[in-house]
Motif scaffolding. Structure first.
Motif, PDB file in Angstrom:
ATOM      1  N   ALA A  23     -36.289 -28.380 -26.947  1.00  0.00           N
ATOM      2  CA  ALA A  23     -37.034 -27.316 -27.272  1.00  0.00           C
ATOM      3  C   ALA A  23     -36.061 -26.309 -27.643  1.00  0.00           C
ATOM      4  N   ASN A  24     -36.531 -25.767 -28.679  1.00  0.00           N
ATOM      5  CA  ASN A  24     -35.757 -24.896 -29.605  1.00  0.00           C
ATOM      6  C   ASN A  24     -35.958 -23.007 -29.533  1.00  0.00           C
ATOM      7  N   ASP A  25     -35.219 -22.551 -29.201  1.00  0.00           N
ATOM      8  CA  ASP A  25     -36.073 -20.961 -29.098  1.00  0.00           C
ATOM      9  C   ASP A  25     -35.100 -20.102 -30.539  1.00  0.00           C
ATOM     10  N   ARG A  74     -28.462 -27.818 -24.795  1.00  0.00           N
ATOM     11  CA  ARG A  74     -27.928 -28.647 -25.672  1.00  0.00           C
ATOM     12  C   ARG A  74     -26.624 -27.984 -26.690  1.00  0.00           C
ATOM     13  N   GLY A  75     -27.127 -26.826 -27.537  1.00  0.00           N
ATOM     14  CA  GLY A  75     -26.357 -26.710 -28.752  1.00  0.00           C
ATOM     15  C   GLY A  75     -26.978 -25.429 -29.071  1.00  0.00           C
ATOM     16  N   ARG A  76     -26.572 -25.095 -30.478  1.00  0.00           N
ATOM     17  CA  ARG A  76     -26.974 -24.255 -31.335  1.00  0.00           C
ATOM     18  C   ARG A  76     -26.451 -24.877 -33.012  1.00  0.00           C
ATOM     19  N   PHE A  77     -27.657 -24.457 -34.060  1.00  0.00           N
ATOM     20  CA  PHE A  77     -27.254 -24.506 -35.342  1.00  0.00           C
ATOM     21  C   PHE A  77     -27.960 -22.718 -36.099  1.00  0.00           C
ATOM     22  N   LEU A 107     -20.981 -26.772 -23.155  1.00  0.00           N
ATOM     23  CA  LEU A 107     -20.325 -27.133 -22.418  1.00  0.00           C
ATOM     24  C   LEU A 107     -20.466 -26.101 -20.628  1.00  0.00           C
ATOM     25  N   PRO A 108     -21.427 -26.252 -19.738  1.00  0.00           N
ATOM     26  CA  PRO A 108     -22.355 -25.467 -19.131  1.00  0.00           C
ATOM     27  C   PRO A 108     -20.665 -25.264 -18.027  1.00  0.00           C
ATOM     28  N   ILE A 109     -20.119 -23.968 -17.399  1.00  0.00           N
ATOM     29  CA  ILE A 109     -19.273 -23.717 -16.542  1.00  0.00           C
ATOM     30  C   ILE A 109     -19.982 -23.522 -15.938  1.00  0.00           C
TER      31      ILE A 109
END
Length: 201
Positions: A23-25, A74-77, A107-109
């Motif tokens: 699911a993207n925003d 997870r990420g973005r483009f 990478l979640p901190i």
């Protein structure tokens, strides 16, 4: 370099597919940073201009960027446009425009802090606007890597800091209005350190 470019293209395509499966925003962002370039001179340009160092034309030059894209956990483009110019010794002036597509993996901190790293592909337009020389421009490819940290302030607003390294083959000729062609200059690479703010909706 061709192998590197192909590897980045395949990796970016697979990454886009991975992001699309979640699911993207949509997000938009504004960045500001400083760019420094590595300019390579042809032998004839070295001979005609002597010790003139064109690396100093765009060196720690203020750079604004606009971006828009898709993001999930997870990420973005995203796509980015940048336009910058600078001069050196009151004579040599270069303008650079970047149109780039990028993918970052997170990478979640903590719940609100994430490191990111990714790849970029796109195009660079290099324009030569120096005094006493005919204007000239060229469009070349761009391929690079970026990394940084993303801090979520609210569900919709985030801040980030990052570093990006780009390789390019854009080049331009320096032709004197009185003495003819002096040689060519090639944009070998660009480095950008930046801060950014993003709005997610």
């Amino acid at each position: 370099m061709k192998t590197t470019l192909k590897t980045l293209a395949v990796g970016t395509t697979l990454a886009f597919a991975s992001v699309a499966a979640h699911a993207n925003d949509t997000f938009v962002g504004l960045t500001w940073g400083e760019t420094s370039n590595n300019i390579q001179r042809s032998d004839s340009l070295k001979q005609n201009l002597g010790n003139t160092n064109l690396d100093k034309v765009i060196d720690n030059t203020g750079t604004w960027g606009l971006r828009a894209g898709q993001i999930n956990e997870r990420g973005r483009f995203y796509a980015t446009y940048e336009n910058l110019s600078d001069s050196y010794a009151s004579q040599y002036k270069l303008r650079q425009q970047n149109l780039l597509g990028s993918y970052d993996l997170f990478l979640p901190i903590t719940d609100s802090t994430r490191l990111f790293g990714g790849a970029t592909l796109g195009a660079v337009k290099l324009e030569q606007e120096s005094k006493g020389f005919k204007r000239d421009s060229d469009i070349g490819y761009a391929a690079g890597l970026q990394a940084g940290i993303l801090q979520q302030l609210t569900p919709n607003v985030s801040l980030e800091g990052g570093y990006r390294y780009l390789r390019s083959n854009a080049s331009t000729e320096l032709s004197s209005r009185t003495a003819g062609k002096q040689g060519s200059a090639k944009l070998h690479s660009s480095e950008l350190a930046y801060l950014g703010v993003n709005y997610q909706f």
